[in-house]
Scaffold this active site. Structure first.
Site, PDB file in Angstrom:
ATOM      1  N   LYS A 205       0.867  -1.181   0.000  1.00  0.00           N
ATOM      2  CA  LYS A 205       0.000   0.000   0.000  1.00  0.00           C
ATOM      3  C   LYS A 205       0.900   1.226   0.000  1.00  0.00           C
ATOM      4  O   LYS A 205       2.054   1.145   0.438  1.00  0.00           O
ATOM      5  CB  LYS A 205      -0.865   0.002   1.268  1.00  0.00           C
ATOM      6  CG  LYS A 205      -2.091   0.867   1.180  1.00  0.00           C
ATOM      7  CD  LYS A 205      -3.255   0.177   0.505  1.00  0.00           C
ATOM      8  CE  LYS A 205      -4.421   1.129   0.315  1.00  0.00           C
ATOM      9  NZ  LYS A 205      -5.580   0.435  -0.261  1.00  0.00           N
TER      10      LYS A 205
ATOM     11  N   VAL B 206     -25.710   3.114  -0.476  1.00  0.00           N
ATOM     12  CA  VAL B 206     -25.949   2.740  -1.878  1.00  0.00           C
ATOM     13  C   VAL B 206     -25.167   3.671  -2.805  1.00  0.00           C
ATOM     14  O   VAL B 206     -25.734   4.369  -3.647  1.00  0.00           O
ATOM     15  CB  VAL B 206     -27.465   2.667  -2.220  1.00  0.00           C
ATOM     16  CG1 VAL B 206     -28.038   1.344  -1.772  1.00  0.00           C
ATOM     17  CG2 VAL B 206     -28.249   3.821  -1.600  1.00  0.00           C
TER      18      VAL B 206
HETATM   19  P1  NAD Z   1     -19.106   5.168  -2.210  1.00  0.00           P
HETATM   20  O1  NAD Z   1     -18.450   6.346  -1.557  1.00  0.00           O
HETATM   21  O2  NAD Z   1     -19.397   5.221  -3.669  1.00  0.00           O
HETATM   22  O3  NAD Z   1     -20.476   4.805  -1.466  1.00  0.00           O
HETATM   23  C1  NAD Z   1     -20.641   4.854  -0.089  1.00  0.00           C
HETATM   24  C2  NAD Z   1     -22.070   5.299   0.173  1.00  0.00           C
HETATM   25  O4  NAD Z   1     -22.321   5.182   1.575  1.00  0.00           O
HETATM   26  C3  NAD Z   1     -22.347   6.765  -0.222  1.00  0.00           C
HETATM   27  O5  NAD Z   1     -23.519   6.853  -0.990  1.00  0.00           O
HETATM   28  C4  NAD Z   1     -22.502   7.456   1.132  1.00  0.00           C
HETATM   29  O6  NAD Z   1     -23.400   8.558   1.077  1.00  0.00           O
HETATM   30  C5  NAD Z   1     -23.031   6.344   1.992  1.00  0.00           C
HETATM   31  N1  NAD Z   1     -22.799   6.481   3.430  1.00  0.00           N
HETATM   32  C6  NAD Z   1     -21.770   7.086   4.072  1.00  0.00           C
HETATM   33  N2  NAD Z   1     -21.920   6.972   5.404  1.00  0.00           N
HETATM   34  C7  NAD Z   1     -23.045   6.268   5.609  1.00  0.00           C
HETATM   35  C8  NAD Z   1     -23.721   5.804   6.766  1.00  0.00           C
HETATM   36  N3  NAD Z   1     -23.252   6.050   7.990  1.00  0.00           N
HETATM   37  N4  NAD Z   1     -24.853   5.078   6.607  1.00  0.00           N
HETATM   38  C9  NAD Z   1     -25.358   4.841   5.364  1.00  0.00           C
HETATM   39  N5  NAD Z   1     -24.771   5.257   4.237  1.00  0.00           N
HETATM   40  C10 NAD Z   1     -23.618   5.957   4.351  1.00  0.00           C
HETATM   41  O7  NAD Z   1     -18.151   3.940  -1.865  1.00  0.00           O
HETATM   42  P2  NAD Z   1     -18.091   2.513  -2.592  1.00  0.00           P
HETATM   43  O8  NAD Z   1     -16.998   2.522  -3.589  1.00  0.00           O
HETATM   44  O9  NAD Z   1     -19.473   2.110  -2.982  1.00  0.00           O
HETATM   45  O10 NAD Z   1     -17.575   1.587  -1.390  1.00  0.00           O
HETATM   46  C11 NAD Z   1     -18.456   1.212  -0.338  1.00  0.00           C
HETATM   47  C12 NAD Z   1     -17.662   0.436   0.722  1.00  0.00           C
HETATM   48  O11 NAD Z   1     -17.078  -0.738   0.132  1.00  0.00           O
HETATM   49  C13 NAD Z   1     -16.476   1.185   1.329  1.00  0.00           C
HETATM   50  O12 NAD Z   1     -16.319   0.780   2.669  1.00  0.00           O
HETATM   51  C14 NAD Z   1     -15.288   0.710   0.521  1.00  0.00           C
HETATM   52  O13 NAD Z   1     -14.078   0.825   1.245  1.00  0.00           O
HETATM   53  C15 NAD Z   1     -15.665  -0.735   0.312  1.00  0.00           C
HETATM   54  N6  NAD Z   1     -15.032  -1.339  -0.854  1.00  0.00           N
HETATM   55  C16 NAD Z   1     -15.255  -0.812  -2.097  1.00  0.00           C
HETATM   56  C17 NAD Z   1     -14.667  -1.398  -3.209  1.00  0.00           C
HETATM   57  C18 NAD Z   1     -14.912  -0.840  -4.587  1.00  0.00           C
HETATM   58  O14 NAD Z   1     -14.582  -1.530  -5.558  1.00  0.00           O
HETATM   59  N7  NAD Z   1     -15.485   0.340  -4.727  1.00  0.00           N
HETATM   60  C19 NAD Z   1     -13.847  -2.519  -3.055  1.00  0.00           C
HETATM   61  C20 NAD Z   1     -13.653  -3.076  -1.778  1.00  0.00           C
HETATM   62  C21 NAD Z   1     -14.258  -2.454  -0.685  1.00  0.00           C
END
Ligand code: NAD
Length: 370
Positions: free
Chosen positions: A96, A197
């Protein structure tokens, strides 16, 4: 002129706790610091393990409060990548990187190029990717300097945004859980509550809707929740109470630390299967959730779709091959659940054990079977 000692500037440096205090107990291979005077770049790369392959992990560009905070974060994240890759069966290790500073104020193309030269100097022991604060466009720029980068844009022959792949992986994990709990992988009629979402949660909601699941969705951004609900026939629930919705599967897809001493007793689901990283607030919460009778699908097994997808860039990205590999999350998760049952341990411990077994086997092979 003949120098007889350290340059004056170096002599003025204050002593500070060293990286070895983290590296030694956790068996880190390397922590490298990079600085570029012309652009002000300050970056740290942590390589936890290259036993299974080059240390792969994203570059986080973030205004850390202190240098120590950056060091702890980069090491914690690199360690996690080793386990995520090992459990997913990928031939890559854990690494990382962090760039210190606020990208909104200090990011320039020259700084990213200086960072690319730093990564290139590590000669492939570390392979970078996108993370918080960096973009696919940054990866494209880095690619002009070094081949040791993944997650470049589709236009450049890469795999692009990993979120759809991550969502697909979560879906396969849910099918595995359904098979385990209800004897069939079908999610038709199952009640699933998705908290968050965004990129992953919204794509997951689409898949589940297509499968005939009954959805509840929550998001701190009301407009986002309403928009997803509108095309998935979901019910919108308040973000603060999403974990306590009566459902079959609770799917945290927002922030980490959602499963804690406070929230676990309030769960009213049979299983937790979501994409959020670091869902357990503390290590003790793995025991707590097991004792509560709720099946916890370990986060880094469930959300590996993105890294599996990125790994397919090696040798030329092929979407069909990537999708076939992502389906493997189903079997990996069932293997983790079996191991937990057989050994009477938490599912989180079983995932760690599975990853460690793979790393240890590779270590033994590298030593020639000894
Ligand atoms: P994103 O930022 O697109 O979506 C996160 C959503 O959660 C947003 O719509 C935000 O408004 C909402 N949110 C924030 N705090 C909240 C709360 N307390 N309660 C309800 N909703 C809340 O992020 P993403 O890319 O969709 O990733 C989501 C999660 O998955 C993160 O934890 C990320 O680290 C993990 N993740 C993502 C990926 C990827 O490919 N994008 C891969 C592995 C892990």
């Amino acid at each position: 002129m003949v120098h007889t000692g350290a340059p004056a500037g170096v002599g003025r440096l204050a002593p500070m706790p060293g990286a070895f205090s983290i590296m030694v107990p956790e068996r880190f291979e390397q922590v490298a610091y990079g600085h570029d005077a012309a652009t002000g770049l300050r970056a740290i790369v942590a390589i936890h393990s290259t036993v299974l392959g080059p240390g792969l992990g994203g570059t986080r560009f973030w205004p850390f409060a202190t240098e120590d905070e950056a060091l702890v974060d980069v090491c914690r994240l690199a360690h996690g990548m080793t386990y995520k890759h090992a459990a997913a069966g990928l031939d890559q290790g854990g690494g990382k990187a962090v760039i210190l500073g606020d990208p909104a104020t200090i990011r320039t193309d020259e700084l990213i190029l200086a960072y690319a030269r730093f990564v290139d100097g590590l000669a492939g022991r570390y392979v970078t990717a996108e993370d918080v604060g960096t973009t696919p466009a940054d990866m494209d720029l880095i690619r002009t300097v070094t081949p040791h980068v993944t997650g470049v844009s589709e236009a450049e022959g890469g795999s692009g945004d990993p979120s759809p792949a991550t969502a697909h992986g979560v879906l396969w994990a849910m099918r595995a859980v359904a098979e385990r709990l209800w004897g069939s992988p079908s999610l038709e009629g199952r009640r699933v509550c998705i908290s968050g979402v965004g990129k992953v949660g919204a794509a997951l909601a689409d898949h589940l809707h297509a499968e005939g699941a009954r959805l509840s969705v929550a998001d701190v951004r009301a407009d986002t929740a309403a928009e997803v609900a509108a095309h998935t026939s979901a019910t919108v629930v308040p973000a603060a109470g999403a974990h306590s919705v009566d459902c079959d599967i609770f799917s945290p897809c927002a922030l980490g630390a959602v499963l804690s001493a406070a929230t676990i007793p309030e769960l009213r689901c049979a299983a937790v299967v979501g994409s959020a990283n670091n869902q357990l607030a503390t290590a003790l919460d793995a025991q707590r959730i097991r004792a509560s009778g709720v099946l916890y699908a370990p986060d880094y097994v469930v959300n590996a779709g993105g890294v599996i997808n990125i790994a397919q860039e090696k040798g030329g990205y092929d979407r069909a091959r990537a999708e076939a590999r992502i389906r493997g999350i189903h079997d990996t998760l069932l293997a983790v659940l079996d191991l937990a049952d057989r050994q009477g341990i938490t599912t989180a411990a079983a995932a760690d054990r599975l990853a460690e077994q793979r790393i240890e086997a590779a270590r033994v092979t590298a030593r020639g079977g000894r």
